[in-house]
Design an enzyme around this catalytic site. Structure first.
Site, short mmCIF file in Angstrom:
data_model
loop_
_atom_site.label_atom_id
_atom_site.label_comp_id
_atom_site.label_asym_id
_atom_site.label_seq_id
_atom_site.Cartn_x
_atom_site.Cartn_y
_atom_site.Cartn_z
N ASP A 57 1.59 12.36 -7.75
CA ASP A 57 0.20 12.75 -7.20
C ASP A 57 0.23 13.86 -5.60
OD1 ASP A 57 -1.27 11.55 -9.10
OD2 ASP A 57 -1.62 9.67 -8.29
N ARG A 128 -11.21 3.66 -1.52
CA ARG A 128 -9.79 3.53 -0.88
C ARG A 128 -9.81 3.47 0.51
NH1 ARG A 128 -6.80 6.99 -4.77
NH2 ARG A 128 -6.87 6.16 -6.75
N HIS A 157 -13.38 8.78 -4.67
CA HIS A 157 -13.22 9.67 -2.82
C HIS A 157 -14.31 10.20 -3.07
CE1 HIS A 157 -7.83 10.30 -3.23
NE2 HIS A 157 -8.45 8.76 -2.58
N CYS A 251 -9.19 18.35 -4.33
CA CYS A 251 -7.67 17.66 -4.17
C CYS A 251 -6.26 18.02 -4.38
CB CYS A 251 -7.53 16.31 -5.52
SG CYS A 251 -9.03 15.31 -5.72
#
Ligand code: ARG
Length: 258
Positions: A57, A128, A157, A251
């Site tokens: 990731d 998160r 997120h 992201c």
């Protein structure tokens, strides 16, 4: 940005990830290269961090830190699978000559949950980033931090549900937020661009705006039309392979504000 050389969907830490479905790494790399080229074409500078084997990731650079006025507030990941990324990104900044790199005490996933506007920072919590990190970031960076409560696990997120259009206005999907946070957003941003469910479902809110241009997932068709009507230059990109890990253009992008 971080080239997805070791990208894979090997574990599931958000509802988008299905390890049994697999992901095509070469395709992910080609899509990521096109995103990088889009930034270069817009005249932005793109710095790269070396990808690390075993961190599939790490391509999602947004999560690596939060940089405001040249100060770097480091990340501390919620999931063990990504824990090693925090120090890796902090090292990159130290080696790049950033004098102030702050190691966080509290769990936070960088720009995944912190989005910077001129006068304040919007901060997500619920899945998160720990709310204690919101206070810590405010102390570290000296800019007010406003907490927003995320309520839908698909929008885990803040940057999956909201993006800044410029230093003063945002675009967001109300369904991702608690009722109180929706009221906060309505009062802060009376002129916000409001996105619908279909655009949110293709991670259309995971976009990057620079005041004039918006780099956005091509499938977010209604939102793209609305942004065009509002006078933004829209740059559609295809990051469908990276979406299998729950990520989009934002992201993949950590913005360095010097
Ligand atoms: N698979 C990654 C995770 O769940 C995706 C991160 C997406 N990044 C972001 N800024 N929303 O942590």
């Amino acid at each position: 940005m971080c080239r997805p050389e070791f990208f894979a969907v090997e574990y599931a830490i958000n509802p988008w990830m299905d390890p049994s479905a697999g992901a095509d790494r070469d395709r992910a790399i080609a899509q990521w290269e096109a995103l990088r080229q889009a930034y270069l074409d817009l005249g932005h500078t793109v710095d790269l961090i070396d990808p690390i084997e075993g961190l599939p990731d790490m391509v999602f650079a947004a999560n690596g830190a939060l940089v405001v006025d040249g100060r770097v507030y480091g990340a501390k990941f919620a999931n063990a699978e990504r824990a090693a990324e925090g120090p890796a990104y902090a090292d990159w900044f130290r080696k790049a000559g950033f004098a102030e790199v702050i190691d966080p005490q509290h769990t936070n996933e960088g720009e995944g949950d912190f989005l910077t506007l001129d006068d304040f920072i919007l901060a997500g919590t619920g899945f998160r980033t720990d709310i204690a990190a919101h206070k810590e970031a405010q102390e570290a960076l000296g800019r007010p931090v406003i907490t927003l409560q995320l309520v839908d696990p698909r929008f885990y997120h803040l940057d999956t549900a909201l993006f800044p259009l410029d230093g003063h206005n945002v675009c967001y999907y109300p369904g991702a937020f608690s009722e109180g946070s929706r009221r906060v957003l309505e009062s802060l941003f009376p002129d916000a661009v409001i996105a619908g469910h279909a655009d949110a479902e293709v991670l259309g809110l995971n976009a990057v705006g620079d005041g004039r241009n918006v780099v956005i997932n091509a499938e977010a068709t209604a939102l793209i039309e609305e942004l065009g009507r509002r006078g933004y230059q829209v740059v559609p990109v295809d990051l469908s392979e990276l979406r299998k890990a729950g990520g989009g253009p934002k992201c993949c992008t950590l913005e360095i504000r010097r």
